[in-house]
Every structure is written in C-alpha cells, then in structure tokens.
Design a protein around this motif. Structure first.
Motif, short mmCIF file in Angstrom:
data_model
loop_
_atom_site.label_atom_id
_atom_site.label_comp_id
_atom_site.label_asym_id
_atom_site.label_seq_id
_atom_site.Cartn_x
_atom_site.Cartn_y
_atom_site.Cartn_z
N MET A 1 0.84 -1.21 0.00
CA MET A 1 0.00 0.00 0.00
C MET A 1 0.87 1.25 0.00
O MET A 1 1.94 1.29 0.61
CB MET A 1 -0.91 0.00 1.23
CG MET A 1 -1.82 1.23 1.34
SD MET A 1 -2.89 1.17 2.79
CE MET A 1 -3.67 2.77 2.67
N VAL A 2 0.40 2.29 -0.68
CA VAL A 2 1.12 3.56 -0.71
C VAL A 2 0.47 4.51 0.29
O VAL A 2 -0.74 4.74 0.26
CB VAL A 2 1.08 4.19 -2.12
CG1 VAL A 2 1.79 5.54 -2.11
CG2 VAL A 2 1.70 3.25 -3.14
N ARG A 3 1.28 5.05 1.20
CA ARG A 3 0.80 6.04 2.18
C ARG A 3 1.19 7.43 1.69
O ARG A 3 2.34 7.67 1.31
CB ARG A 3 1.43 5.77 3.54
CG ARG A 3 1.12 4.39 4.10
CD ARG A 3 -0.32 4.27 4.56
NE ARG A 3 -0.59 5.09 5.72
CZ ARG A 3 -0.47 4.64 6.98
NH1 ARG A 3 -0.11 3.39 7.22
NH2 ARG A 3 -0.73 5.43 7.99
N ILE A 4 0.23 8.35 1.71
CA ILE A 4 0.46 9.71 1.23
C ILE A 4 0.72 10.64 2.42
O ILE A 4 -0.03 10.64 3.40
CB ILE A 4 -0.76 10.23 0.43
CG1 ILE A 4 -1.10 9.27 -0.72
CG2 ILE A 4 -0.48 11.64 -0.09
CD1 ILE A 4 0.02 9.05 -1.71
N ILE A 5 1.79 11.40 2.30
CA ILE A 5 2.14 12.42 3.29
C ILE A 5 2.14 13.78 2.59
O ILE A 5 2.54 13.89 1.42
CB ILE A 5 3.53 12.16 3.92
CG1 ILE A 5 3.54 10.82 4.67
CG2 ILE A 5 3.93 13.29 4.86
CD1 ILE A 5 4.89 10.46 5.26
N ALA A 6 1.69 14.79 3.28
CA ALA A 6 1.79 16.17 2.78
C ALA A 6 1.92 17.08 3.99
O ALA A 6 1.85 16.62 5.13
CB ALA A 6 0.57 16.53 1.94
N ASP A 7 2.11 18.37 3.76
CA ASP A 7 2.22 19.31 4.87
C ASP A 7 1.03 20.25 4.89
O ASP A 7 0.12 20.14 4.06
CB ASP A 7 3.55 20.07 4.80
CG ASP A 7 3.81 20.65 3.42
OD1 ASP A 7 3.07 21.57 3.04
OD2 ASP A 7 4.74 20.18 2.73
N THR A 8 1.02 21.17 5.83
CA THR A 8 -0.15 22.05 6.00
C THR A 8 -0.25 23.12 4.93
O THR A 8 -1.19 23.93 4.95
CB THR A 8 -0.15 22.70 7.40
OG1 THR A 8 1.17 23.13 7.75
CG2 THR A 8 -0.65 21.73 8.45
N SER A 9 0.66 23.13 3.97
CA SER A 9 0.47 23.96 2.78
C SER A 9 -0.82 23.55 2.07
O SER A 9 -1.43 24.35 1.35
CB SER A 9 1.66 23.81 1.83
OG SER A 9 1.33 24.20 0.52
N THR A 10 -1.26 22.31 2.29
CA THR A 10 -2.51 21.82 1.70
C THR A 10 -3.75 22.44 2.35
O THR A 10 -4.87 22.20 1.90
CB THR A 10 -2.62 20.30 1.86
OG1 THR A 10 -2.53 19.97 3.25
CG2 THR A 10 -1.51 19.59 1.10
N LEU A 11 -3.54 23.18 3.45
CA LEU A 11 -4.61 23.79 4.23
C LEU A 11 -5.44 22.75 4.98
O LEU A 11 -6.55 23.04 5.44
CB LEU A 11 -5.51 24.67 3.34
CG LEU A 11 -4.77 25.72 2.49
CD1 LEU A 11 -5.74 26.49 1.61
CD2 LEU A 11 -3.97 26.68 3.37
N PHE A 12 -4.90 21.53 5.11
CA PHE A 12 -5.49 20.50 5.94
C PHE A 12 -4.77 20.49 7.30
O PHE A 12 -3.54 20.55 7.33
CB PHE A 12 -5.31 19.11 5.33
CG PHE A 12 -6.23 18.79 4.19
CD1 PHE A 12 -7.61 18.92 4.33
CD2 PHE A 12 -5.73 18.32 2.99
CE1 PHE A 12 -8.46 18.60 3.28
CE2 PHE A 12 -6.58 18.00 1.94
CZ PHE A 12 -7.95 18.14 2.09
#
Length: 279
Positions: A1-12
């Motif tokens: 499985m692929v886990r997605i990471i992002a930062d709060t630049s996404t506004l999440f």
C-alpha cells in the motif's frame, strides 16, 4: 500500500488529512515567544488575533527529527509518497530529502516537490490519496501528478509588502515595487517556482484580475482545471474575486479557503491568492 504524506500547505490540519487518508506534517509558525504547529495548535483566526499585538511572525519547516519519526513509523510496512510544498518557497522539500537519507527504510520513500502550494497542493494530495486507494503504485501516482504540476499557475495580490520582503522570497526587482503607491501589484512564481516575481501592476483590482484572466485564457483554463481563491482575513473581497472568476470561467470548479498562519506570515494580512491546476 502507498501512504500519502503532505504538509499544512494543503490547508489541511492533521485530523482533516486523516479523514482523507493523508498524513499531515504541520509547518511551524512563531509569534512573540510562542511557537505553534499550524492548524493543529493554532488556527488562522487565533493567529490573526496574536498579530494585533504587533509581534513579527516567523515560519519554519517541520524538523528533520519529526519527519524521520514519521517515515520510520509509516515506511516499516508501506511505501511512502511525501508531497511537499514548492522547494525554494520553503525548506520543507530539502528537509524531507535529508530525513529520507537518514531513514532505515529509505528505499520505500519517495519525496515529490509539488512546485506549488495551498490550493493546487491540496488538490495534488487529494488526487494522490484517491489513486493510492485505487491501488496505483508510487510511480504511477507520480506520473499522473506530474502532468498536473506541469499545468499549474499561481498569482498573489499582496496588501502589505513588508511581509513578503521579510520572507526573502521575492526576486530583487519584485522587492522594489513594494513601496509604490496607488497600484495593485500581481505576483507570480518564477519559472523554477522558487521565488515570487512581478507579473503586472495595475491601477485597479479589476484590471489586475483581468490580466490574470487573460493569462488563464491563454492556458486554456476550462472544466478540466481546478481553481482556488485563498485569502488572509478578507472574506468579502475574496468572495467578490471568486464571483468575478466564476463569471469568466463558468465551467471551472472554484473553491474558496482561508490562508493558514504560515502563508499569512509570508504574504501578509489582506493578501489574496488565485491559483489553477489541471485535473
């Protein structure tokens, strides 16, 4: 499985990210003697209240230690795709790459420079999450996202240029226009997406918006694009801009968001960003 990471630049924030199968790494903002993980420990309204004290805010990327811990936890069992905000506008991408090199499971980690921020970054993270849930590989997800990344265009209309100057993310020529009166400056990302440069200067907001519309028309913006209007505590004006853009691009999906503390730190209170990315 692929886990997605992002930062709060996404506004999440972290909770919202989890609801969308995205692990969020908060960016940091410091104001006065207090430091916060944005959107998790401080929201935009609280941040704007603290700004009234006259303190100068500062922003920073997540620590390498926090990122390494995140990688070690998730990569033990799954592949990771970490989609960071644009390299150059933040040290987040570089920090993630350094953390990857120190991680035991580095071969399972892919760090992707989104080349963008905020609305388009949010779209990329959601798209990656959807593809991951469909069982796509990291390579397939990156290939799909890259097509969108190559068809993105962002504009910023600042109100207070002092924030942009302090952040050091302007080209030298762009930095000189901050003191000019009775003009509406429109900034855009440089070709390498590492800094902001002057796009145009107009006498009125509507003329500034018209210049942005002309650019988007040249790009062929239509129903296959996603547009966001983000703002720093100027909701009525942002609604007006959204209405203006929706009239010009009736088939385009347009959403409105508050900017997060880190991006208000960079763009300043009162700024408005208009961004598109191809779906």
């Amino acid at each position: 499985m692929v886990r997605i990471i992002a930062d709060t630049s996404t506004l999440f924030n972290s909770k919202e990210g989890k609801e969308n199968n995205i692990t969020i790494t908060p960016l940091n903002v410091t104001i006065g003697k207090q430091s916060f993980r944005e959107l998790d420990e401080i929201d935009t309204k609280q941040f704007l209240e603290l700004l009234k004290n006259g303190d100068v805010p500062r922003s920073s990327q997540p620590s390498i230690g926090d990122k390494m811990q995140q990688y070690e936890t998730l990569a033990a069992d799954d592949e990771i795709l970490d989609i960071t905000m644009a390299d150059g506008l933040s040290g987040t991408y570089e920090s993630a790459c350094n953390a990857k090199q120190e991680c035991e499971y580095r071969e399972r980690i892919t760090v992707l420079n989104s080349g963008t921020l905020c609305g388009p970054h949010r779209y990329l993270a959601l798209k990656a999450s959807k593809l991951a849930q469909e069982g796509k590989s990291v390579a397939e997800i990156v290939e799909t996202l890259t097509k969108s990344i190559n068809n993105e265009k962002s504009f910023l209309i600042p109100f207070d240029f002092s924030f942009l100057k302090r952040g050091g993310r302007l080209t030298p020529i762009a930095a000189t226009i901050g003191g000019m009166l009775k003009v509406v400056p429109v900034m855009t990302l440089t070709e390498d997406h590492r800094r902001l440069e002057k796009f145009t200067m107009k006498r009125t907001k509507n003329k500034a918006l018209a210049a942005i519309v002309d650019c988007y028309n040249e790009m062929g913006v239509d129903k296959d694009y996603y547009m966001t209007i983000t703002h720093a505590d100027v909701l009525e004006e942002a609604i007006s801009v959204k209405k203006f853009m929706q009239e010009k691009f009736p088939e385009t999906e347009i959403e409105l968001f508050d900017l997060s503390p880190v991006f208000i730190t960079q763009g300043g209170p009162g700024c408005i960003a208009i961004q598109v990315i191809k779906k």
